[in-house]
Design a protein around this motif. Sequence first.
Motif, PDB file in Angstrom:
ATOM      1  N   ARG A  62       0.886  -1.215   0.100  1.00 41.22           N
ATOM      2  CA  ARG A  62      -0.123   0.078   0.214  1.00 41.22           C
ATOM      3  C   ARG A  62       0.840   1.211   0.182  1.00 41.22           C
ATOM      4  O   ARG A  62       0.604   2.307  -0.771  1.00 41.22           O
ATOM      5  CB  ARG A  62      -1.056  -0.165   1.360  1.00 41.22           C
ATOM      6  CG  ARG A  62      -1.864   1.453   1.251  1.00 41.22           C
ATOM      7  CD  ARG A  62      -2.882   1.340   0.185  1.00 41.22           C
ATOM      8  NE  ARG A  62      -3.528   2.622  -0.021  1.00 41.22           N
ATOM      9  CZ  ARG A  62      -3.039   3.729  -0.811  1.00 41.22           C
ATOM     10  NH1 ARG A  62      -1.954   3.671  -1.575  1.00 41.22           N
ATOM     11  NH2 ARG A  62      -3.705   4.796  -1.056  1.00 41.22           N
ATOM     12  N   PHE A  63       1.826   1.228   0.905  1.00 42.71           N
ATOM     13  CA  PHE A  63       2.738   2.476   0.903  1.00 42.71           C
ATOM     14  C   PHE A  63       3.349   2.617  -0.389  1.00 42.71           C
ATOM     15  O   PHE A  63       3.524   3.668  -0.983  1.00 42.71           O
ATOM     16  CB  PHE A  63       3.796   2.349   2.178  1.00 42.71           C
ATOM     17  CG  PHE A  63       4.734   3.373   2.296  1.00 42.71           C
ATOM     18  CD1 PHE A  63       4.391   4.568   2.600  1.00 42.71           C
ATOM     19  CD2 PHE A  63       6.080   3.279   1.640  1.00 42.71           C
ATOM     20  CE1 PHE A  63       5.143   5.658   2.911  1.00 42.71           C
ATOM     21  CE2 PHE A  63       6.904   4.255   1.644  1.00 42.71           C
ATOM     22  CZ  PHE A  63       6.573   5.501   2.233  1.00 42.71           C
ATOM     23  N   SER A  64       4.004   1.561  -1.091  1.00 38.59           N
ATOM     24  CA  SER A  64       4.638   1.805  -2.339  1.00 38.59           C
ATOM     25  C   SER A  64       3.776   2.133  -3.377  1.00 38.59           C
ATOM     26  O   SER A  64       4.533   2.798  -4.486  1.00 38.59           O
ATOM     27  CB  SER A  64       5.307   0.317  -2.509  1.00 38.59           C
ATOM     28  OG  SER A  64       4.499  -0.777  -2.916  1.00 38.59           O
ATOM     29  N   TYR A  83       1.920   4.251  -3.614  1.00 34.76           N
ATOM     30  CA  TYR A  83       1.833   5.831  -3.350  1.00 34.76           C
ATOM     31  C   TYR A  83       2.813   6.471  -4.781  1.00 34.76           C
ATOM     32  O   TYR A  83       2.311   7.454  -5.448  1.00 34.76           O
ATOM     33  CB  TYR A  83       2.259   6.450  -2.233  1.00 34.76           C
ATOM     34  CG  TYR A  83       1.142   6.414  -1.214  1.00 34.76           C
ATOM     35  CD1 TYR A  83       0.061   7.215  -1.353  1.00 34.76           C
ATOM     36  CD2 TYR A  83       1.305   5.628  -0.061  1.00 34.76           C
ATOM     37  CE1 TYR A  83      -0.992   6.969  -0.273  1.00 34.76           C
ATOM     38  CE2 TYR A  83       0.239   5.686   0.961  1.00 34.76           C
ATOM     39  CZ  TYR A  83      -0.934   6.264   0.855  1.00 34.76           C
ATOM     40  OH  TYR A  83      -1.986   6.287   1.730  1.00 34.76           O
ATOM     41  N   GLN A 143       0.374   6.485  -7.615  1.00 32.68           N
ATOM     42  CA  GLN A 143      -0.534   7.308  -7.750  1.00 32.68           C
ATOM     43  C   GLN A 143      -0.014   8.787  -7.614  1.00 32.68           C
ATOM     44  O   GLN A 143      -0.633   9.618  -8.224  1.00 32.68           O
ATOM     45  CB  GLN A 143      -1.289   7.121  -5.976  1.00 32.68           C
ATOM     46  CG  GLN A 143      -2.083   6.096  -6.038  1.00 32.68           C
ATOM     47  CD  GLN A 143      -2.775   6.044  -4.782  1.00 32.68           C
ATOM     48  OE1 GLN A 143      -2.189   5.854  -3.700  1.00 32.68           O
ATOM     49  NE2 GLN A 143      -4.033   6.117  -4.884  1.00 32.68           N
ATOM     50  N   MET A 144       0.998   9.170  -7.449  1.00 34.01           N
ATOM     51  CA  MET A 144       1.790  10.278  -7.797  1.00 34.01           C
ATOM     52  C   MET A 144       2.034  10.564  -9.396  1.00 34.01           C
ATOM     53  O   MET A 144       1.909  11.533  -9.786  1.00 34.01           O
ATOM     54  CB  MET A 144       3.104  10.274  -6.816  1.00 34.01           C
ATOM     55  CG  MET A 144       2.957  10.823  -5.624  1.00 34.01           C
ATOM     56  SD  MET A 144       4.603  11.101  -4.704  1.00 34.01           S
ATOM     57  CE  MET A 144       5.382   9.372  -4.667  1.00 34.01           C
ATOM     58  N   PHE A 159      -4.031  10.292  -8.084  1.00 30.52           N
ATOM     59  CA  PHE A 159      -4.949   9.834  -7.092  1.00 30.52           C
ATOM     60  C   PHE A 159      -6.539   9.812  -7.448  1.00 30.52           C
ATOM     61  O   PHE A 159      -6.994   8.698  -6.973  1.00 30.52           O
ATOM     62  CB  PHE A 159      -4.973  10.625  -5.940  1.00 30.52           C
ATOM     63  CG  PHE A 159      -3.675  10.489  -5.079  1.00 30.52           C
ATOM     64  CD1 PHE A 159      -3.371   9.674  -3.953  1.00 30.52           C
ATOM     65  CD2 PHE A 159      -2.470  11.231  -5.400  1.00 30.52           C
ATOM     66  CE1 PHE A 159      -2.079   9.551  -3.411  1.00 30.52           C
ATOM     67  CE2 PHE A 159      -1.320  11.220  -4.737  1.00 30.52           C
ATOM     68  CZ  PHE A 159      -1.191  10.228  -3.895  1.00 30.52           C
ATOM     69  N   THR A 193      -6.859   6.456  -9.476  1.00 33.29           N
ATOM     70  CA  THR A 193      -5.978   5.275  -8.893  1.00 33.29           C
ATOM     71  C   THR A 193      -6.939   4.790  -7.726  1.00 33.29           C
ATOM     72  O   THR A 193      -6.697   3.626  -7.147  1.00 33.29           O
ATOM     73  CB  THR A 193      -4.475   5.220  -8.789  1.00 33.29           C
ATOM     74  OG1 THR A 193      -4.447   6.589  -7.846  1.00 33.29           O
ATOM     75  CG2 THR A 193      -3.889   5.289  -9.982  1.00 33.29           C
ATOM     76  N   ASN A 194      -7.359   5.772  -6.911  1.00 30.86           N
ATOM     77  CA  ASN A 194      -7.946   5.367  -5.425  1.00 30.86           C
ATOM     78  C   ASN A 194      -9.023   4.160  -5.810  1.00 30.86           C
ATOM     79  O   ASN A 194      -9.136   3.378  -4.849  1.00 30.86           O
ATOM     80  CB  ASN A 194      -8.766   6.793  -5.104  1.00 30.86           C
ATOM     81  CG  ASN A 194      -7.729   7.594  -4.221  1.00 30.86           C
ATOM     82  OD1 ASN A 194      -6.542   7.127  -4.042  1.00 30.86           O
ATOM     83  ND2 ASN A 194      -8.252   8.962  -4.166  1.00 30.86           N
TER      84      ASN A 194
END
Length: 225
Positions: free
Chosen positions: A170-172, A174, A177-178, A182, A185-186
Amino acid sequence: MNTVNRDTVIVKKKEFIPALGYSCLTDWYDLAIKLTMPEKKFRGKLIDELNPGDGETILEFGFGTGQNIILAHQRNNKAALTGIDIDPKVKAIAAHKLNKLGYNIALCLYDGTRFPYANNTFDKVFSSLVFHQLDRATKLACIKEIFRVLKPGGQVVIGDWGKAKNKTTRFSFYLVQMLDGFKTTNDNVNGLLPVFIEQSGFQKVTETGFINTKIGTYSYYKAIK
């Protein structure tokens, strides 16, 4: 026999997000995939899920740089493959690869709205890493177009970013998403893609597997018209 003209172009295109989020990065897309994802594994499983059969008419929605449609052809060159995309830059890359390999596969550009195919045309439609680049309304519209062009009993296979299976992925994610935004991709990371598939009329919607990568969880979805 595949009769789609590979040079079919509709020039008034809806705005779209290019590969890696920016047109200037498109040429680096294949390298980025090689560096951040287990390419052989995730593409191989996609084609396993597709399982192209002799004489089947198969459409790839969002053929990109051509890697998946090439693998599908290599898996079974008796399947009638066609690709559709909105981006002329990736079409040029994919066409160059196909010409170099001597593969005669139709690649079409479209305007980002209605697919240029009649109802009930294809036995299967597959797609990879496309839907996370689409806003919700476009996601739903494209899934409905896939439903429309599939024959009754036809199958859709989608590989894309899904709900993260752990905190690390989940963190990776991002990073993706950048680059891709967002807003688009959300829905993927919230696990809504199979919901949209079912809402579009498909039955037996199933997440058949997933692969955790360096930049997120890549999930596989299948459904039947």
